[in-house]
Design a protein around this motif. Sequence first.
Motif, PDB file in Angstrom:
ATOM      1  N   ARG A 155      37.862  26.378  57.386  1.00 25.89           N
ATOM      2  CA  ARG A 155      36.643  26.028  56.666  1.00 25.89           C
ATOM      3  C   ARG A 155      36.998  25.659  55.233  1.00 25.89           C
ATOM      4  NH1 ARG A 155      32.493  30.578  55.271  1.00 25.89           N
ATOM      5  NH2 ARG A 155      34.172  31.008  53.837  1.00 25.89           N
ATOM      6  N   THR A 156      36.469  24.519  54.785  1.00 23.50           N
ATOM      7  CA  THR A 156      36.621  24.100  53.400  1.00 23.50           C
ATOM      8  C   THR A 156      35.235  24.049  52.801  1.00 23.50           C
ATOM      9  OG1 THR A 156      38.518  22.753  54.022  1.00 23.50           O
ATOM     10  CG2 THR A 156      37.543  22.313  51.881  1.00 23.50           C
ATOM     11  N   TYR A 157      35.080  24.727  51.672  1.00 19.03           N
ATOM     12  CA  TYR A 157      33.777  24.807  51.028  1.00 19.03           C
ATOM     13  C   TYR A 157      33.923  24.360  49.584  1.00 19.03           C
ATOM     14  CZ  TYR A 157      29.261  26.694  49.613  1.00 19.03           C
ATOM     15  OH  TYR A 157      27.990  26.827  49.141  1.00 19.03           O
ATOM     16  N   GLY A 158      33.467  23.151  49.309  1.00 16.57           N
ATOM     17  CA  GLY A 158      33.540  22.612  47.950  1.00 16.57           C
ATOM     18  C   GLY A 158      34.959  22.585  47.440  1.00 16.57           C
ATOM     19  N   ALA A 164      25.111  16.375  45.024  1.00 13.26           N
ATOM     20  CA  ALA A 164      25.545  17.720  44.644  1.00 13.26           C
ATOM     21  C   ALA A 164      25.413  18.683  45.810  1.00 13.26           C
ATOM     22  CB  ALA A 164      24.741  18.214  43.447  1.00 13.26           C
ATOM     23  N   VAL A 165      24.314  18.602  46.547  1.00 20.10           N
ATOM     24  CA  VAL A 165      24.115  19.476  47.696  1.00 20.10           C
ATOM     25  C   VAL A 165      25.109  19.137  48.804  1.00 20.10           C
ATOM     26  CG1 VAL A 165      22.490  20.069  49.543  1.00 20.10           C
ATOM     27  CG2 VAL A 165      21.714  19.968  47.175  1.00 20.10           C
ATOM     28  N   ALA A 166      25.352  17.856  49.030  1.00 16.31           N
ATOM     29  CA  ALA A 166      26.301  17.446  50.069  1.00 16.31           C
ATOM     30  C   ALA A 166      27.717  17.893  49.719  1.00 16.31           C
ATOM     31  CB  ALA A 166      26.262  15.936  50.255  1.00 16.31           C
ATOM     32  N   GLY A 167      28.060  17.922  48.438  1.00 11.61           N
ATOM     33  CA  GLY A 167      29.384  18.356  48.014  1.00 11.61           C
ATOM     34  C   GLY A 167      29.610  19.836  48.217  1.00 11.61           C
ATOM     35  N   CYS A 168      28.564  20.605  48.346  1.00 12.35           N
ATOM     36  CA  CYS A 168      28.680  22.054  48.527  1.00 12.35           C
ATOM     37  C   CYS A 168      28.549  22.472  49.983  1.00 12.35           C
ATOM     38  CB  CYS A 168      27.631  22.775  47.683  1.00 12.35           C
ATOM     39  SG  CYS A 168      27.901  22.584  45.923  1.00 12.35           S
ATOM     40  N   THR A 169      28.527  21.535  50.888  1.00 14.69           N
ATOM     41  CA  THR A 169      28.407  21.845  52.303  1.00 14.69           C
ATOM     42  C   THR A 169      29.784  22.169  52.875  1.00 14.69           C
ATOM     43  OG1 THR A 169      26.550  20.316  52.472  1.00 14.69           O
ATOM     44  CG2 THR A 169      27.630  20.950  54.525  1.00 14.69           C
ATOM     45  N   ALA A 170      29.866  23.213  53.651  1.00 15.56           N
ATOM     46  CA  ALA A 170      31.136  23.603  54.266  1.00 15.56           C
ATOM     47  C   ALA A 170      31.514  22.597  55.349  1.00 15.56           C
ATOM     48  CB  ALA A 170      31.023  24.995  54.863  1.00 15.56           C
ATOM     49  N   THR A 171      32.799  22.277  55.410  1.00 16.45           N
ATOM     50  CA  THR A 171      33.321  21.428  56.478  1.00 16.45           C
ATOM     51  C   THR A 171      34.319  22.237  57.286  1.00 16.45           C
ATOM     52  OG1 THR A 171      35.057  20.536  55.048  1.00 16.45           O
ATOM     53  CG2 THR A 171      33.010  19.277  55.202  1.00 16.45           C
ATOM     54  N   PHE A 172      34.347  21.990  58.581  1.00 13.43           N
ATOM     55  CA  PHE A 172      35.230  22.723  59.484  1.00 13.43           C
ATOM     56  C   PHE A 172      36.172  21.744  60.163  1.00 13.43           C
ATOM     57  CE2 PHE A 172      31.497  25.310  58.987  1.00 13.43           C
ATOM     58  CZ  PHE A 172      32.004  26.590  58.893  1.00 13.43           C
ATOM     59  N   ARG A 173      37.455  22.149  60.279  1.00 12.98           N
ATOM     60  CA  ARG A 173      38.455  21.351  60.988  1.00 12.98           C
ATOM     61  C   ARG A 173      39.072  22.220  62.066  1.00 12.98           C
ATOM     62  NH1 ARG A 173      41.823  19.899  55.871  1.00 12.98           N
ATOM     63  NH2 ARG A 173      42.395  21.989  56.485  1.00 12.98           N
ATOM     64  N   ASN A 174      39.226  21.651  63.238  1.00 13.62           N
ATOM     65  CA  ASN A 174      39.866  22.350  64.347  1.00 13.62           C
ATOM     66  C   ASN A 174      41.250  21.767  64.571  1.00 13.62           C
ATOM     67  OD1 ASN A 174      37.639  24.071  65.069  1.00 13.62           O
ATOM     68  ND2 ASN A 174      36.636  22.233  65.815  1.00 13.62           N
ATOM     69  N   HIS A 175      42.232  22.646  64.739  1.00 17.13           N
ATOM     70  CA  HIS A 175      43.610  22.243  64.976  1.00 17.13           C
ATOM     71  C   HIS A 175      44.128  22.967  66.210  1.00 17.13           C
ATOM     72  CE1 HIS A 175      43.949  20.482  60.949  1.00 17.13           C
ATOM     73  NE2 HIS A 175      43.297  21.538  60.519  1.00 17.13           N
ATOM     74  N   GLY A 176      44.931  22.296  66.998  1.00 17.18           N
ATOM     75  CA  GLY A 176      45.592  22.938  68.121  1.00 17.18           C
ATOM     76  C   GLY A 176      44.788  22.882  69.407  1.00 17.18           C
ATOM     77  N   TYR A 177      45.315  23.607  70.412  1.00 16.03           N
ATOM     78  CA  TYR A 177      44.742  23.555  71.757  1.00 16.03           C
ATOM     79  C   TYR A 177      44.955  24.900  72.448  1.00 16.03           C
ATOM     80  CZ  TYR A 177      44.743  22.581  76.773  1.00 16.03           C
ATOM     81  OH  TYR A 177      44.515  22.636  78.125  1.00 16.03           O
TER      82      TYR A 177
END
Length: 147
Positions: free
Chosen positions: A74-77, A15-28
């Motif tokens: 940023r994707t959060y849950g 449950a805690v891991a599912g609520c962790t924000a993930t970040f993706r970088n696109h481009g240059y």
Amino acid sequence: MRTFAVLTLLAVSLAVAGCTATFRNHGYIPPEEDLQELVVGIDTRASVEDVVGSPTAGGVLEGGNYFYVRSTVRTYGPRRPQVVDRQVLAISFDENGVLSNIESFGLEDGRVVTLSRRVTDSNITNVSFLRQLLGNIGRIGPDFGEG
């Protein structure tokens, strides 16, 4: 009792891991050291590409300006992904293809642009899914099997 404690700990961890924000970088975006090598009024399109690399996007017409874009999302849950950082580097050229300007913009410099959606009409009216799926059975043209 020990199995229950392990399962509870595992469920809480997931449950805690599912609520962790993930970040993706696109481009240059080229590094500042590479941009320092460019000289306005001297460098050309070819030399700019050699120094900083190919652009993410070019101008609409052949011979347009170069644009380098980098975004962090940023994707959060289960929430909708949100752009938290965007950098745009615009490199402009004059009519002779000589470097005339280098500008950098951040997300704070921009404005919200509403994108229009173009939806193509499917031209299918009152046709069920099954009829669409089975509609081409028996429609074998004269070139079937050639190739």
